[in-house]
Enzyme design. Structure first.
Site: not given
Ligand code: BG6
Length: 476
Positions: A163, A374
């Protein structure tokens, strides 16, 4: 609703968010170790000092993942564990830790999918200018090579960066991530370019080593959709996609930058230090790239800004995904829609936006191989009589897996799905309040692990290859 046998059902994590042990066994300090010490930066001042102690409990965690039937585990390597100051000596204990982790995965037949950079930069490099300093590019390529040589016999899937839009955007536009700089588009675009060059050089290096595995990079995938069909808002959609998708995907997949964005930067007086040899590296690397990883949480809904506006002071909430922000150049703003569903943190829930976005991506980039690296629901999980009943997460992942299958059936080349996250972990800015995992970690009871409802459900999804997914979920 059956996924083929060569589709990975996986789950993911990142070193800083799970490992803890930030100063153990020779690990060097990182930008995040320093940044979280600044008051107000993270929810309740949480730090990665202990996180969920995966460093010491990885055996228990991998065993649980294997009980869940996980086919592949995406985790990241902490650069500062391998090369403590970023450029100098290699730390044997760091190599040993990841050797152990990889071997533990393989013992259970879990395929390790390794991210080389999930935001934790060795501190000396950050102090020397971080991603604005071109020396960081060469330091990264060396670090990557060390990892390929140490782990490449067993790791056949590498992601260079996670990202770029987030760590550069939050690093140089909203100041919510290190180095904490605000409103500096010049630095933001320069940092992204330097990261793309680091990726390209690493891919070329990887090919030269002939390890016969796969290499790619993971981007946020937040397709922009206009809130209506007016010409102004359709323009906002195009503009947002050029800056949020094409600026990131074109240099990796096509080997050059989108003309529209270059022209816009020119009009805005943003001049980047881009050499012809760097452009050549991008071109050479593009066809050598094996896949693109997509991290999908939500689309964005956009409208063109037509009148002068007061800029919004970035807060933890609005800089981590909730709508309401104007774009850095004031062309459009993101909008919360009354007819859409949102998580407790204000992120839109839109499996349909996922399918539309994937189809657009295919139209633009063709048959590129994709892993969903993800996707998941950040929630405060309900605990009922001691059981973690994360039914909203089950519904969320169900609907997004159905979306993935729809896209595959329409010809999108998706080869795997990694839920975020395998285990509850430290949210960069939201601490432990926001949970994503299949495995619960009890912070009130010595970090004990516990299987959530989604753990058992995902196991069934994997065993049945998706046959148990509910397809008619449009009414949610
Ligand atoms: C993604 C990242 O952008 O979002 C993760 O790669 C992150 O590392 C995930 O934990 C969720 O984001 P947040 O802010 O809800 O923890």
């Amino acid at each position: 609703m059956k996924f083929s046998n060569n589709f990975f059902f996986g789950a993911a994590s990142a070193a800083y968010q799970v490992e803890g042990a930030i100063a153990e066994d020779g690990k060097g300090a990182t930008n995040w170790d320093e940044f979280v010490k600044i008051p107000g930066k993270t929810f309740e001042g949480t730090t990665g000092e202990v996180a969920v102690d995966h460093y010491h409990r990885y055996k228990e965690d991998i065993k649980l993942m294997s009980e869940m039937g996980l086919e592949s585990y995406r985790f990241s390597i902490s650069w500062a564990r391998i090369i403590p100051n970023g450029t100098g000596e290699i730390n044997k204990k760091g190599i040993q830790f990841y050797n152990n982790l990889i071997d533990e995965c393989l013992k259970y037949g879990i395929v390790p999918f390794v991210t080389l950079y999930h935001w934790d930069l060795p501190l000396p490099l950050e102090k020397d200018g971080g991603w604005l300093n071109k020396n960081t590019i060469d330091a990264f390529v060396r670090y990557a090579k060390v990892c390929f040589e140490a782990f490449g016999d067993r790791v056949k899937h590498f992601i260079t960066f996670n990202e770029t839009i987030v760590f550069c955007g939050m690093g140089y536009l909203t100041g919510a991530h290190p180095p904490g700089i605000m409103n500096d588009p010049q630095k933001y675009f320069q940092a992204t370019h330097n990261v793309f060059v680091a990726h390209a050089k690493t891919v070329i290096e990887y090919r030269a080593l002939k390890q016969f595995g796969e290499i790619g990079l993971s981007h946020v995938f937040s397709p922009a959709f206009s809130i209506d069909n007016t010409e102004d808002n359709k323009y906002a959609e195009m503009h947002a996609n050029q800056f949020g998708i094409n600026w990131y995907y074109d240099p990796i997949l096509l080997g050059h930058y989108p003309t529209y964005v270059l022209e816009q930067l020119d009009t805005q007086g943003i001049t980047l230090d881009i050499t012809s040899s760097e452009l050549e590296q991008l071109q050479i690397a593009a066809p050598l790239n094996d896949f693109i990883g997509l991290n999908y949480y939500q689309p964005i809904r956009v409208e063109k800004i037509t009148e002068p506006f007061d800029s919004i002071e970035p807060t933890r909430e609005n800089s981590t995904g909730a709508p309401g922000n104007p774009s850095f150049d004031g062309v459009y703003r993101t909008v919360k829609m009354t007819d859409k569903r949102y998580t407790k943190w204000g992120w839109e829930i839109s499996p349909e936006g996922f399918v539309s976005g994937l189809l657009q991506l295919k139209r633009y980039y063709g048959d590129v191989k994709i892993y969903i690296t993800e996707n998941g629901l950040g929630d405060e999980d309900p605990i009922v009589e001691g059981e973690v009943c994360d039914i909203p997460r089950i519904n969320f992942i169900n609907d997004h897996l159905v979306a993935v299958k729809k896209a595959i059936d329409s010809g999108v080349n998706i080869r795997g799905y990694y839920a975020w996250s395998a285990i509850d972990l430290l949210s960069w800015l939201n601490g432990y309040k926001k949970q994503y995992g299949f495995i619960y970690v009890d912070h009130a009871d010595a970090l004990k692990r516990k299987k959530k409802s989604s753990f058992h459900w995902y196991k069934n999804v994997i065993t049945s290859r998706g046959a148990n997914l509910k397809i008619n979920c449009d009414s949610r």
